[in-house]
Design a protein around this motif. Structure first.
Motif, PDB file in Angstrom:
ATOM      1  N   ALA A 130      12.026   4.536  -7.017  1.00  0.00           N
ATOM      2  CA  ALA A 130      12.057   5.945  -7.424  1.00  0.00           C
ATOM      3  C   ALA A 130      11.022   6.220  -8.517  1.00  0.00           C
ATOM      4  CB  ALA A 130      13.456   6.324  -7.898  1.00  0.00           C
ATOM      5  N   LEU A 131      10.927   5.323  -9.488  1.00  0.00           N
ATOM      6  CA  LEU A 131       9.979   5.528 -10.580  1.00  0.00           C
ATOM      7  C   LEU A 131       8.536   5.451 -10.090  1.00  0.00           C
ATOM      8  CD1 LEU A 131       9.671   5.995 -13.644  1.00  0.00           C
ATOM      9  CD2 LEU A 131       9.510   3.506 -13.875  1.00  0.00           C
ATOM     10  N   LEU A 132       8.236   4.447  -9.281  1.00  0.00           N
ATOM     11  CA  LEU A 132       6.875   4.323  -8.740  1.00  0.00           C
ATOM     12  C   LEU A 132       6.511   5.550  -7.911  1.00  0.00           C
ATOM     13  CD1 LEU A 132       6.920   0.545  -7.743  1.00  0.00           C
ATOM     14  CD2 LEU A 132       5.687   1.562  -9.666  1.00  0.00           C
ATOM     15  N   HIS A 133       7.427   5.975  -7.062  1.00  0.00           N
ATOM     16  CA  HIS A 133       7.186   7.148  -6.219  1.00  0.00           C
ATOM     17  C   HIS A 133       6.964   8.398  -7.068  1.00  0.00           C
ATOM     18  CE1 HIS A 133       8.430  10.499  -3.511  1.00  0.00           C
ATOM     19  NE2 HIS A 133       7.548   9.878  -2.755  1.00  0.00           N
ATOM     20  N   LYS A 134       7.771   8.562  -8.092  1.00  0.00           N
ATOM     21  CA  LYS A 134       7.655   9.717  -8.995  1.00  0.00           C
ATOM     22  C   LYS A 134       6.269   9.778  -9.619  1.00  0.00           C
ATOM     23  CE  LYS A 134       9.639  11.575 -13.245  1.00  0.00           C
ATOM     24  NZ  LYS A 134      10.654  11.393 -14.284  1.00  0.00           N
ATOM     25  N   HIS A 135       5.645   8.621  -9.803  1.00  0.00           N
ATOM     26  CA  HIS A 135       4.331   8.554 -10.428  1.00  0.00           C
ATOM     27  C   HIS A 135       3.196   8.420  -9.410  1.00  0.00           C
ATOM     28  CE1 HIS A 135       5.561   8.718 -14.628  1.00  0.00           C
ATOM     29  NE2 HIS A 135       6.659   8.134 -14.192  1.00  0.00           N
ATOM     30  N   GLY A 136       3.453   8.848  -8.183  1.00  0.00           N
ATOM     31  CA  GLY A 136       2.391   8.978  -7.193  1.00  0.00           C
ATOM     32  C   GLY A 136       2.058   7.748  -6.381  1.00  0.00           C
ATOM     33  N   ILE A 137       2.857   6.714  -6.461  1.00  0.00           N
ATOM     34  CA  ILE A 137       2.599   5.516  -5.667  1.00  0.00           C
ATOM     35  C   ILE A 137       3.312   5.662  -4.332  1.00  0.00           C
ATOM     36  CG2 ILE A 137       2.977   3.011  -5.553  1.00  0.00           C
ATOM     37  CD1 ILE A 137       2.582   3.064  -8.638  1.00  0.00           C
ATOM     38  N   LYS A 138       2.576   5.463  -3.259  1.00  0.00           N
ATOM     39  CA  LYS A 138       3.130   5.565  -1.910  1.00  0.00           C
ATOM     40  C   LYS A 138       3.940   4.314  -1.629  1.00  0.00           C
ATOM     41  CE  LYS A 138       3.511   6.903   2.406  1.00  0.00           C
ATOM     42  NZ  LYS A 138       4.729   7.540   2.762  1.00  0.00           N
ATOM     43  N   ILE A 139       5.204   4.514  -1.261  1.00  0.00           N
ATOM     44  CA  ILE A 139       6.125   3.398  -1.055  1.00  0.00           C
ATOM     45  C   ILE A 139       6.315   3.116   0.434  1.00  0.00           C
ATOM     46  CG2 ILE A 139       8.424   2.472  -1.536  1.00  0.00           C
ATOM     47  CD1 ILE A 139       6.924   3.146  -4.096  1.00  0.00           C
ATOM     48  N   TYR A 140       6.278   1.843   0.786  1.00  0.00           N
ATOM     49  CA  TYR A 140       6.594   1.352   2.125  1.00  0.00           C
ATOM     50  C   TYR A 140       7.621   0.245   1.957  1.00  0.00           C
ATOM     51  CZ  TYR A 140       2.103   3.521   3.211  1.00  0.00           C
ATOM     52  OH  TYR A 140       1.078   4.413   3.337  1.00  0.00           O
ATOM     53  N   ASN A 141       8.319  -0.090   3.022  1.00  0.00           N
ATOM     54  CA  ASN A 141       9.145  -1.288   2.959  1.00  0.00           C
ATOM     55  C   ASN A 141       8.609  -2.298   3.965  1.00  0.00           C
ATOM     56  OD1 ASN A 141      10.536  -1.077   5.540  1.00  0.00           O
ATOM     57  ND2 ASN A 141      11.864   0.472   4.615  1.00  0.00           N
ATOM     58  N   GLU A 142       9.173  -3.485   3.949  1.00  0.00           N
ATOM     59  CA  GLU A 142       8.669  -4.570   4.801  1.00  0.00           C
ATOM     60  C   GLU A 142       8.883  -4.295   6.280  1.00  0.00           C
ATOM     61  OE1 GLU A 142      12.997  -5.753   4.278  1.00  0.00           O
ATOM     62  OE2 GLU A 142      11.515  -4.571   3.197  1.00  0.00           O
ATOM     63  N   LYS A 143       9.764  -3.374   6.610  1.00  0.00           N
ATOM     64  CA  LYS A 143      10.047  -3.063   8.012  1.00  0.00           C
ATOM     65  C   LYS A 143       9.072  -2.046   8.588  1.00  0.00           C
ATOM     66  CE  LYS A 143      14.914  -3.933   7.152  1.00  0.00           C
ATOM     67  NZ  LYS A 143      16.242  -3.342   7.050  1.00  0.00           N
ATOM     68  N   GLU A 144       8.240  -1.450   7.749  1.00  0.00           N
ATOM     69  CA  GLU A 144       7.313  -0.395   8.173  1.00  0.00           C
ATOM     70  C   GLU A 144       5.885  -0.907   8.326  1.00  0.00           C
ATOM     71  OE1 GLU A 144       9.184   3.485   6.035  1.00  0.00           O
ATOM     72  OE2 GLU A 144       8.151   2.053   4.725  1.00  0.00           O
ATOM     73  N   ARG A 145       5.715  -2.130   8.740  1.00  0.00           N
ATOM     74  CA  ARG A 145       4.389  -2.766   8.834  1.00  0.00           C
ATOM     75  C   ARG A 145       3.359  -1.894   9.528  1.00  0.00           C
ATOM     76  NH1 ARG A 145      -0.023  -4.378   9.100  1.00  0.00           N
ATOM     77  NH2 ARG A 145      -0.825  -6.463   9.424  1.00  0.00           N
ATOM     78  N   ALA A 146       3.745  -1.199  10.576  1.00  0.00           N
ATOM     79  CA  ALA A 146       2.803  -0.363  11.322  1.00  0.00           C
ATOM     80  C   ALA A 146       2.291   0.810  10.490  1.00  0.00           C
ATOM     81  CB  ALA A 146       3.453   0.151  12.601  1.00  0.00           C
ATOM     82  N   SER A 147       2.998   1.183   9.435  1.00  0.00           N
ATOM     83  CA  SER A 147       2.599   2.315   8.597  1.00  0.00           C
ATOM     84  C   SER A 147       1.762   1.920   7.387  1.00  0.00           C
ATOM     85  CB  SER A 147       3.846   3.056   8.088  1.00  0.00           C
ATOM     86  OG  SER A 147       4.596   3.552   9.154  1.00  0.00           O
ATOM     87  N   TRP A 148       1.695   0.634   7.071  1.00  0.00           N
ATOM     88  CA  TRP A 148       0.929   0.213   5.912  1.00  0.00           C
ATOM     89  C   TRP A 148      -0.535   0.620   6.093  1.00  0.00           C
ATOM     90  CZ3 TRP A 148       2.559  -5.637   5.418  1.00  0.00           C
ATOM     91  CH2 TRP A 148       3.931  -5.713   5.207  1.00  0.00           C
ATOM     92  N   PRO A 149      -1.256   0.920   5.003  1.00  0.00           N
ATOM     93  CA  PRO A 149      -2.668   1.300   5.115  1.00  0.00           C
ATOM     94  C   PRO A 149      -3.479   0.219   5.833  1.00  0.00           C
ATOM     95  CG  PRO A 149      -1.841   1.777   2.938  1.00  0.00           C
ATOM     96  CD  PRO A 149      -0.763   1.000   3.641  1.00  0.00           C
ATOM     97  N   VAL A 150      -4.023   0.566   6.970  1.00  0.00           N
ATOM     98  CA  VAL A 150      -4.664  -0.385   7.876  1.00  0.00           C
ATOM     99  C   VAL A 150      -5.869  -1.087   7.256  1.00  0.00           C
ATOM    100  CG1 VAL A 150      -5.847  -0.625  10.109  1.00  0.00           C
ATOM    101  CG2 VAL A 150      -3.834   0.843   9.894  1.00  0.00           C
ATOM    102  N   LYS A 151      -6.684  -0.376   6.493  1.00  0.00           N
ATOM    103  CA  LYS A 151      -7.918  -0.996   5.990  1.00  0.00           C
ATOM    104  C   LYS A 151      -7.663  -2.199   5.090  1.00  0.00           C
ATOM    105  CE  LYS A 151      -8.796   2.134   2.131  1.00  0.00           C
ATOM    106  NZ  LYS A 151      -9.771   3.018   1.540  1.00  0.00           N
TER     107      LYS A 151
END
Length: 156
Positions: A130-151
């Motif tokens: 919640a804190l990281l997200h509040k400060h503009g960090i895009k959050i993913y979890n380990e189950k969302e591998r396909a959504s992680w930034p590809v580059k």
């Protein structure tokens, strides 16, 4: 600096979970090995031991989170301290993304255990997520591998 992600240390294979084990994810470990990710455990950063009593985000009073162990000990201040230290590291290295352990009272994002210690999930975010997200960090979890930034996550 190549660092682009903060990642839950347990996903990188660090034995830092409540039971002294890890939640190894080979893709996260690869990000760390390539120098793209900084492994952190907000719970350990906050001063919690390994192993430690299991805890869950139990309820919110006036939108303030309360994290209790199974034995009823309030560990909220430790969780908040660890979250703030994780945010400080993210800022220090200009990190814009996080890959965090799903369902965790510190790292969970979107769904967390409901505080009943019965493995039931509810909508919500862990303290660090919640804190990281509040400060503009895009959050993913380990189950969302396909959504992680590809580059940053493609082989090579």
């Amino acid at each position: 600096m190549r660092l682009k992600f903060i990642v839950s240390a347990c996903l990188a294979g660090v034995n830092c979970t409540y039971n002294g084990k890890n939640n190894f994810n080979p893709s996260v470990k690869t990000l760390v090995e390539k120098g793209f990710a900084l492994p952190v455990c907000p719970e350990v950063l906050g001063g919690m031991a390994v192993p430690r009593d299991i805890c869950e985000l139990s309820f919110r009073i006036n939108e303030n989170p309360v994290v209790l162990t199974l034995k009823g000990k309030d560990v909220t201040p430790l969780m908040i301290t660890g979250a703030n230290k994780a945010l400080k590291l993210a800022r220090k290295y200009g990190i814009k993304y996080a890959i965090l352990k799903s369902n965790s009272p510190s790292c969970g994002y979107g769904k967390i255990y409901d505080g009943s210690f019965s493995a039931r999930l509810t909508e919500g975010d862990g303290i660090a997520a919640a804190l990281l997200h509040k400060h503009g960090i895009k959050i993913y979890n380990e189950k969302e591998r396909a959504s992680w930034p590809v580059k940053y996550t493609t082989p090579g």
